[in-house]
Design a protein around this motif. Sequence first.
Motif, PDB file in Angstrom:
ATOM      1  N   ALA A  65      37.787  59.682  29.664  1.00 45.91           N
ATOM      2  CA  ALA A  65      39.231  59.582  30.240  1.00 45.91           C
ATOM      3  C   ALA A  65      39.325  58.229  30.776  1.00 45.91           C
ATOM      4  O   ALA A  65      40.513  57.603  30.773  1.00 45.91           O
ATOM      5  CB  ALA A  65      39.238  60.655  31.069  1.00 45.91           C
ATOM      6  N   VAL A  66      38.469  57.712  31.389  1.00 44.30           N
ATOM      7  CA  VAL A  66      38.272  56.434  31.909  1.00 44.30           C
ATOM      8  C   VAL A  66      38.510  55.194  30.804  1.00 44.30           C
ATOM      9  O   VAL A  66      39.340  54.365  31.088  1.00 44.30           O
ATOM     10  CB  VAL A  66      37.294  56.121  32.856  1.00 44.30           C
ATOM     11  CG1 VAL A  66      37.291  54.578  33.274  1.00 44.30           C
ATOM     12  CG2 VAL A  66      37.059  57.091  34.179  1.00 44.30           C
ATOM     13  N   GLY A  67      38.077  55.232  29.810  1.00 44.58           N
ATOM     14  CA  GLY A  67      38.122  54.507  28.698  1.00 44.58           C
ATOM     15  C   GLY A  67      39.629  54.210  28.321  1.00 44.58           C
ATOM     16  O   GLY A  67      40.213  53.609  28.133  1.00 44.58           O
ATOM     17  N   ALA A  68      40.139  55.587  28.195  1.00 44.66           N
ATOM     18  CA  ALA A  68      41.439  55.492  27.670  1.00 44.66           C
ATOM     19  C   ALA A  68      42.504  55.180  28.779  1.00 44.66           C
ATOM     20  O   ALA A  68      43.512  54.176  28.323  1.00 44.66           O
ATOM     21  CB  ALA A  68      41.936  57.187  27.618  1.00 44.66           C
ATOM     22  N   GLY A  69      42.162  55.130  29.924  1.00 47.29           N
ATOM     23  CA  GLY A  69      42.990  54.553  31.023  1.00 47.29           C
ATOM     24  C   GLY A  69      42.906  53.231  30.992  1.00 47.29           C
ATOM     25  O   GLY A  69      43.902  52.373  31.365  1.00 47.29           O
ATOM     26  N   VAL A  70      41.833  52.510  30.954  1.00 53.73           N
ATOM     27  CA  VAL A  70      41.648  51.035  30.718  1.00 53.73           C
ATOM     28  C   VAL A  70      42.170  50.408  29.671  1.00 53.73           C
ATOM     29  O   VAL A  70      42.736  49.456  29.522  1.00 53.73           O
ATOM     30  CB  VAL A  70      39.862  50.855  30.835  1.00 53.73           C
ATOM     31  CG1 VAL A  70      39.877  49.309  30.644  1.00 53.73           C
ATOM     32  CG2 VAL A  70      39.419  51.283  32.197  1.00 53.73           C
ATOM     33  N   ALA A 149      36.750  49.534  42.299  1.00 53.64           N
ATOM     34  CA  ALA A 149      37.774  48.666  42.097  1.00 53.64           C
ATOM     35  C   ALA A 149      36.803  47.285  41.202  1.00 53.64           C
ATOM     36  O   ALA A 149      35.836  46.993  41.612  1.00 53.64           O
ATOM     37  CB  ALA A 149      38.479  48.017  42.968  1.00 53.64           C
ATOM     38  N   ILE A 150      37.408  46.905  40.156  1.00 49.09           N
ATOM     39  CA  ILE A 150      37.015  45.858  39.256  1.00 49.09           C
ATOM     40  C   ILE A 150      37.818  45.178  38.592  1.00 49.09           C
ATOM     41  O   ILE A 150      38.994  45.615  38.093  1.00 49.09           O
ATOM     42  CB  ILE A 150      35.908  46.541  38.318  1.00 49.09           C
ATOM     43  CG1 ILE A 150      35.057  45.166  37.516  1.00 49.09           C
ATOM     44  CG2 ILE A 150      36.373  47.312  37.308  1.00 49.09           C
ATOM     45  CD1 ILE A 150      33.791  45.866  36.858  1.00 49.09           C
ATOM     46  N   ARG A 151      37.924  43.903  38.241  1.00 49.73           N
ATOM     47  CA  ARG A 151      38.574  43.161  37.329  1.00 49.73           C
ATOM     48  C   ARG A 151      38.716  43.778  35.889  1.00 49.73           C
ATOM     49  O   ARG A 151      37.487  43.963  35.286  1.00 49.73           O
ATOM     50  CB  ARG A 151      38.495  41.580  37.293  1.00 49.73           C
ATOM     51  CG  ARG A 151      38.919  40.848  38.627  1.00 49.73           C
ATOM     52  CD  ARG A 151      38.724  39.556  38.855  1.00 49.73           C
ATOM     53  NE  ARG A 151      39.320  39.129  39.946  1.00 49.73           N
ATOM     54  CZ  ARG A 151      38.649  39.051  41.187  1.00 49.73           C
ATOM     55  NH1 ARG A 151      37.290  39.670  41.271  1.00 49.73           N
ATOM     56  NH2 ARG A 151      39.319  38.502  42.374  1.00 49.73           N
ATOM     57  N   ARG A 152      39.811  43.714  35.102  1.00 45.79           N
ATOM     58  CA  ARG A 152      39.740  44.409  33.801  1.00 45.79           C
ATOM     59  C   ARG A 152      38.902  43.602  32.898  1.00 45.79           C
ATOM     60  O   ARG A 152      37.906  44.122  32.137  1.00 45.79           O
ATOM     61  CB  ARG A 152      41.022  44.613  33.171  1.00 45.79           C
ATOM     62  CG  ARG A 152      41.001  45.165  32.173  1.00 45.79           C
ATOM     63  CD  ARG A 152      42.623  45.266  31.593  1.00 45.79           C
ATOM     64  NE  ARG A 152      43.031  44.274  31.430  1.00 45.79           N
ATOM     65  CZ  ARG A 152      44.464  43.642  31.160  1.00 45.79           C
ATOM     66  NH1 ARG A 152      45.373  44.332  31.247  1.00 45.79           N
ATOM     67  NH2 ARG A 152      44.477  42.290  30.659  1.00 45.79           N
ATOM     68  N   ASP A 153      38.888  42.144  32.803  1.00 46.36           N
ATOM     69  CA  ASP A 153      38.170  41.432  32.145  1.00 46.36           C
ATOM     70  C   ASP A 153      36.799  41.616  32.381  1.00 46.36           C
ATOM     71  O   ASP A 153      35.898  41.753  31.327  1.00 46.36           O
ATOM     72  CB  ASP A 153      38.538  40.029  32.168  1.00 46.36           C
ATOM     73  CG  ASP A 153      39.976  39.607  31.455  1.00 46.36           C
ATOM     74  OD1 ASP A 153      40.368  40.737  30.848  1.00 46.36           O
ATOM     75  OD2 ASP A 153      40.533  38.744  31.940  1.00 46.36           O
ATOM     76  N   THR A 154      36.182  41.732  33.688  1.00 51.06           N
ATOM     77  CA  THR A 154      34.666  41.954  33.925  1.00 51.06           C
ATOM     78  C   THR A 154      34.357  43.257  33.492  1.00 51.06           C
ATOM     79  O   THR A 154      33.318  43.520  32.686  1.00 51.06           O
ATOM     80  CB  THR A 154      34.823  42.151  35.654  1.00 51.06           C
ATOM     81  OG1 THR A 154      35.044  40.739  35.915  1.00 51.06           O
ATOM     82  CG2 THR A 154      33.163  41.981  35.719  1.00 51.06           C
ATOM     83  N   LEU A 155      35.262  44.487  33.556  1.00 55.54           N
ATOM     84  CA  LEU A 155      34.629  45.545  32.995  1.00 55.54           C
ATOM     85  C   LEU A 155      34.592  45.677  31.627  1.00 55.54           C
ATOM     86  O   LEU A 155      33.558  46.190  30.854  1.00 55.54           O
ATOM     87  CB  LEU A 155      35.711  46.775  33.415  1.00 55.54           C
ATOM     88  CG  LEU A 155      35.512  48.259  32.996  1.00 55.54           C
ATOM     89  CD1 LEU A 155      34.286  48.755  33.184  1.00 55.54           C
ATOM     90  CD2 LEU A 155      36.976  48.867  33.531  1.00 55.54           C
ATOM     91  N   ASN A 156      35.611  45.041  30.811  1.00 58.50           N
ATOM     92  CA  ASN A 156      35.419  44.965  29.324  1.00 58.50           C
ATOM     93  C   ASN A 156      34.227  44.331  29.017  1.00 58.50           C
ATOM     94  O   ASN A 156      33.709  44.577  27.796  1.00 58.50           O
ATOM     95  CB  ASN A 156      36.846  44.323  28.878  1.00 58.50           C
ATOM     96  CG  ASN A 156      38.071  45.198  28.890  1.00 58.50           C
ATOM     97  OD1 ASN A 156      37.575  46.528  29.009  1.00 58.50           O
ATOM     98  ND2 ASN A 156      39.056  44.822  29.065  1.00 58.50           N
TER      99      ASN A 156
END
Length: 218
Positions: A65-70, A149-156
Motif C-alpha cells: 500500500a505504501v509503495g503504491a502511494g509513493v 516524513a521523508i523526501r521522495r527522492d531519498t526514499l526511492n
Amino acid sequence: MNASEIAVIIPCRNEAGSISDVLARVPDGVQSIVVDNGSDDDTAAAARAAGATVVYEPEPGYGSAVGAGVAAARRPVVCTIDGDGSMDPQELLMLVAELDRGADLAVGRRRPDHPRTWPLHARAGSAVVAAYLRRRYRLPIHDIGPMRAIRRDTLNGLNVGDRQSGYPVELLLRAGQHGLRVVERDVRYTVRTAGESKVSGSIRGSARAARDFLVVLR
C-alpha cells in the motif's frame, strides 16, 4: 517547507468509519493519497468524497500500500500515517520541519494516552526491533511507528522492497545502512476512532507483524 510540497499517504483497509475524520484533519494544502488495500466497505467512496486522491492496490500488505502511494505521489516530500484516527495528521508538520532542519528521515514515537490504546503485546515487537536498530546502527529510535516524513527522492534511493508489515523496519534498516540522519519526535497515540486494528488489535496480528519484522532483519 510549503504545504504544497507535501503529500501524505494513508494506507487503508476497511477504514470507512474513520477516514473522513482523518482527512478533515490533514493540514491545508497537503495532498492526501488514500491507498485502498482491498477494502470491502465504503473506504474509497468516503475518501474520495472528502477530497482525497484514491489509489487501489490489490496486493495485500502495508508495504504494498505504501509503495503504491509513493508511486502516485508527485510532491517532493512524502509522509505516512494510518487511516484509523489514532494519530493527528497535524503533527506531520512537526516531522516535516525536521527535514528543513537537516534530517533525512523524521519518525513519530507513539505516546499512548491510555493503557488500552497500545496493548503490551502490540508494543513489545516494536520495542525489541527498535532496540536492535539503536545498537546496530545508532539510530535514535524507540518505536517502529506508522507516522513518518521523508523526501521522495531519498526514499526511492533506499529501494525498500518489503510488501508486508516489515516495510517500516526495512526503511529504518536501510536508512541506518546508508548513514542517513534519522530524527524521532513524540506523537500522541489514541484509541482508533472506528473499526478494528489489523495488527495491534489481536495477539495473532501482532505476532504476524513481529514475524515480518524479523524476516527483514535476517
